[in-house]
Design a protein around this motif. Structure first.
Motif, short mmCIF file in Angstrom:
data_model
loop_
_atom_site.label_atom_id
_atom_site.label_comp_id
_atom_site.label_asym_id
_atom_site.label_seq_id
_atom_site.Cartn_x
_atom_site.Cartn_y
_atom_site.Cartn_z
N GLY A 293 71.69 14.74 -13.30
CA GLY A 293 72.58 15.38 -12.33
C GLY A 293 72.18 16.80 -12.02
O GLY A 293 72.21 17.24 -10.85
N THR A 294 71.77 17.54 -13.05
CA THR A 294 71.35 18.93 -12.85
C THR A 294 70.10 19.00 -11.97
O THR A 294 70.01 19.83 -11.05
N ASN A 295 69.12 18.11 -12.24
CA ASN A 295 67.88 18.12 -11.46
C ASN A 295 68.12 17.79 -9.99
O ASN A 295 67.41 18.27 -9.10
N HIS A 296 69.12 16.94 -9.74
CA HIS A 296 69.42 16.55 -8.36
C HIS A 296 70.60 17.33 -7.78
O HIS A 296 71.18 16.93 -6.78
N LYS A 297 70.94 18.41 -8.47
CA LYS A 297 72.01 19.31 -8.01
C LYS A 297 73.34 18.58 -7.82
O LYS A 297 74.08 18.82 -6.87
N LEU A 298 73.61 17.64 -8.76
CA LEU A 298 74.88 16.93 -8.77
C LEU A 298 75.74 17.51 -9.88
O LEU A 298 75.37 17.40 -11.06
N PRO A 299 76.84 18.15 -9.57
CA PRO A 299 77.66 18.81 -10.59
C PRO A 299 78.50 17.80 -11.39
O PRO A 299 79.70 17.66 -11.20
N LEU A 300 77.84 17.06 -12.30
CA LEU A 300 78.56 16.08 -13.11
C LEU A 300 79.48 16.78 -14.10
O LEU A 300 79.16 17.84 -14.63
N SER A 301 80.60 16.17 -14.35
CA SER A 301 81.54 16.70 -15.33
C SER A 301 81.10 16.26 -16.73
O SER A 301 80.95 15.07 -17.00
N THR A 302 80.88 17.21 -17.62
CA THR A 302 80.47 16.86 -18.98
C THR A 302 81.55 16.05 -19.69
O THR A 302 81.26 15.19 -20.51
N THR A 303 82.81 16.30 -19.35
CA THR A 303 83.91 15.53 -19.95
C THR A 303 83.82 14.08 -19.53
O THR A 303 83.90 13.17 -20.37
N TYR A 304 83.65 13.85 -18.23
CA TYR A 304 83.56 12.47 -17.73
C TYR A 304 82.39 11.74 -18.38
O TYR A 304 82.51 10.62 -18.85
N VAL A 305 81.23 12.37 -18.36
CA VAL A 305 80.01 11.72 -18.83
C VAL A 305 80.10 11.37 -20.31
O VAL A 305 79.87 10.23 -20.72
N THR A 306 80.44 12.34 -21.15
CA THR A 306 80.44 12.10 -22.59
C THR A 306 81.51 11.09 -23.00
O THR A 306 81.26 10.22 -23.84
#
Length: 750
Positions: free
Chosen positions: A423-436
């Protein structure tokens, strides 16, 4: 006027400190869950590793706080007063929402909260500006494209994280099995090499490499040679991992601790700034106004300076990191949120924190049908081989308190790191809460931690948590909009009022949370100890004490409710009766939880004793439930009578019932003391006295029926029928007490 806004800025900075404490209560689960759940190290060691990562991540952060400055709104078209109104509304709403969710023990996303609060506040102020100036439109005032990309990326990550976590965990378990030490001779080096490469890329190549403290030449070298560096890192780390494995070093523990460091560092570099972004944007706005206004009013000075990228001083980032460390080590709420995620992912059955829901039952039923349909496509030999790889009886836990093994912990951290990096490489602001969280849920499902007995409860839990996130978005948007609207029209007076309200709500929420945790602590500790104990005899001893305690508490509660219902009826207290109704509903849910916990304890008790006492256990549990049903049947006519303001109960009824009521109290107290002490010498005497009291109730009931039949008018008919119901249910109340006492005696003594 300038002094007033200085006070608002100071208040925003104070709220930032509170927000950091509340935020870490919610987001500590992201990077602590896997290490804590697998017990790879002591909680103190995990905290130290995470603390170092938080400070390093904060200091090396490039200050990604532009979302608060110009990520949602176009500040060049907003005045200083309008910007400060939005910022204050956001912080007031943010602290309240996060604190409420953490008090409920529900993970939520601070990113979602911040984004939708900013969107709600900016939308409301934009609407008010457009109403005043029709030449403006939302496209000029809101950064809609950026806001939409943020929202889509956040919510799409939910499904992606769950599916990827499930697939990778399934493959990993097929390779390593639960007896991972036996099947990790060669595969462990490759797994360790991949994990180290991913985490090294995440921590060093992207974390340190993009830091403003690294020279431009180093940054350019890393970016231009990234593929070559990854290949060298993989080859080197794979060789090192194999050597360490031959030296009997636990590679999975190493990966878990390194993953914890990486996620904590990422959290500090990305999510941490969300907590201080708005206050620091407010501070920058005030500094710009104070330095460049030159007499311009707060309503005319436009905030063009916020269109520039933030240049956060290292001092603020370091201070924020230190506050996070203190919060991680001292916050009880953080441990409660970690417990929620660990419990939903644990390997054993244990106690279920959530109930069942219609949606969860439908999902589980559909999935079972789908799996059974697909399974028949493959040969029976292949299905049997795969099933042999998922033999949970061979699971190797670090100790008895671990919720899952280190293989799953390592997979959780590596997959979460990979997705966040993507997400970071593609400039997608993923939520760390959602992902983990969703990676942890997907991996636990693939690991077959969700049995048929617990699947519906855990699906309900996941749906509840995800629903909480979506509710957060809606609540954050609406609440911040309304707060901003109120502040706009209320001016400084209402802004100060909201500040006072926030202080009170934070204090009140903290006090309520302490009371709730103190009440739950004893039951929770005893149940966990019972579940972790291996000796069936010790389990039986603890179960006896727990069942007796449950019955004593139920006896005390039932008598308390009985007296409150009678007092509410005689005193015409509708509010007290309403509280009784809510309390009975809550206690019924608690009884279901206690019964399930005690059933799990009975399963772990010696088999001969469990079979012998099983009947009396269920009779006692049924008696506890019958107390609730009896009291609800008694309460409903009384509550309806009082709510409708019908005739109060006559004094003659109160006086004739008083001796019976006193006798009921005495009998219940004696029963409670007998069950508590475990001495049933006067067992027969209590049963005899209860029978005499029931005879007296029968006499009163017959006399009342005769009185109703002989009465010529209907004025007192309604209250007489309610009183008749009380006499009937009091008789049943005593009958339930007799059954409870008999079941308690037989369960202990037989």
């Amino acid at each position: 006027m300038e002094t007033i806004y200085l006070c608002i800025v100071i208040f925003l900075l104070c709220l930032a400190v509170f927000d950091l404490f509340v935020g870490v209560s919610n987001d500590a689960v992201n990077f602590l869950q896997s290490a804590v759940g697998a017990r790879v190290a002591t909680f103190r060691t995990v905290l130290i590793i995470a603390s170092v990562a938080v400070v390093l991540g904060a200091v090396l952060s490039s200050g990604m706080m532009d979302i608060a400055r110009h990520g949602i709104m176009m500040p060049a078209r907003y005045s200083f007063h309008e910007v400060m109104t939005v910022f204050l509304a956001v912080m007031v709403t943010d602290v309240i929402i996060l604190d409420v969710f953490n008090s409920l023990g529900m993970p939520t996303s601070t990113t979602v909260s911040l984004v939708f609060e900013l969107l709600g506040g900016a939308f409301m102020i934009s609407t008010l500006k457009i109403m005043g100036d029709p030449s403006l439109d939302y496209g000029m005032l809101l950064n809609s494209d950026k806001a939409l990309s943020v929202i889509i990326a956040i919510f799409v990550s939910v499904a992606i994280s769950f599916v990827v976590g499930m697939i990778v965990m399934w493959i990993s378990r097929v390779v390593f099995t639960f007896n991972y030490k036996k099947h990790s001779r060669y595969a462990i080096a490759i797994f360790g090499g991949i994990s180290f490469t991913v985490l090294a890329y995440f921590i060093f190549m992207k974390g340190v490499g993009n830091s403003p403290y690294v020279s431009e030449s180093v940054r350019d070298y890393i970016n231009s040679n990234i593929n070559l560096l990854l290949i060298y890192t993989f080859i080197g780390s794979t060789i090192v991992m194999e050597v360490l494995h031959l030296c009997r070093v636990d590679i999975f523990k190493f990966v878990v601790l390194m993953g914890t460091f990486g996620l904590a560092m990422a959290f500090a570099g990305n999510d941490l700034v969300n907590f201080i972004g708005v206050p620091l944007a407010g501070l920058a706005s005030y500094q710009d106004y104070a330095a460049n206004a030159h007499g311009a009013g707060v309503d005319t000075f436009m905030m063009k300076s916020l269109m520039e990228s933030a240049k956060t001083p290292p001092f603020y980032l370091m201070a924020a990191g230190i506050i996070m460390i203190v919060a991680m080590g001292t916050s009880k709420k953080a441990q409660n949120v970690i417990k929620t995620s660990v419990d939903l992912a644990r390997q054993d059955e244990g106690d279920e924190m959530f109930g069942s829901s219609k949606a969860a039952r439908a999902i589980v039923r559909f999935c079972q049908w789908g799996v059974e349909s697909v399974a028949h496509i493959f040969p029976a030999s292949l299905r049997n081989w795969i099933n042999s790889r998922f033999n949970a009886n061979e699971v190797e836990l670090v100790d008895d308190k671990a919720a899952f093994d280190v293989v799953r912990a390592a997979v959780n951290l590596v997959i979460a790191s990979m997705l966040i990096t993507f997400g970071t490489n593609h400039k997608l602001p993923l939520s760390t809460t959602y992902v983990t969280f969703m990676v942890a849920m997907g991996s636990s499902l693939a690991d077959r931690a969700w049995s048929r007995e617990s699947a519906v409860f855990r699906v309900t839990g996941v749906l509840s948590v995800i629903g909480g996130w979506f509710i957060t978005a809606g609540v954050a948007f609406i609440t911040c909009s309304l707060v901003a609207l109120t502040m706009w029209y209320g001016g400084i007076v209402l802004q100060v009022g909201f500040m006072a309200l926030v202080i009170y709500l934070l204090w009140h929420s903290n006090q309520q949370y302490k009371k709730k945790k103190e009440q739950e602590a004893k039951d929770e500790d005893s149940f966990r100890l019972m579940m972790r104990t291996r000796d069936p005899e010790l389990v039986w001893d603890m179960l006896q004490k727990r069942v007796s305690s449950t019955q004593c508490n139920m006896n005390h509660y039932a008598l308390d409710m009985f007296n409150k219902i009678m007092d509410g009826f005689t005193g015409q207290n509708a509010r007290e009766l309403g509280r009784c109704r809510k309390s009975l509903h809550k206690e019924q849910d608690n009884l279901k939880k206690y019964r399930r916990q005690e059933m799990l304890g009975l399963k772990k008790s010696p088999q001969d004793i469990a079979i012998e006492r099983n009947t009396w256990f269920h009779l006692g549990a049924n008696s506890d439930q019958q107390f609730i049903y009896c009291l609800r049947r008694m309460l409903e006519p009384v509550r309806e009578h009082v709510d409708n303001n019908f005739n109060p109960i006559p004094e003659e009824y109160i006086h004739e019932f008083q001796p019976v009521r006193q006798k009921v109290n005495d009998l219940m107290h004696m029963t409670q003391e007998m069950i508590s002490n475990g001495k049933y010498d006067n067992y027969r005497d209590i049963l005899s006295e209860a029978d005499l009291c029931r005879d007296e109730l029968s006499t009163l009931r017959k006399g009342l029926i005769d009185h109703i039949q002989q009465s010529t008018g209907t004025q007192m008919l309604q209250v007489s029928l309610v009183y008749l119901n009380i006499l009937q249910e009091t008789d049943e109340f005593l009958n339930i007490m007799r059954h409870q006492l008999r079941a308690a005696k037989k369960f202990i003594e037989n």
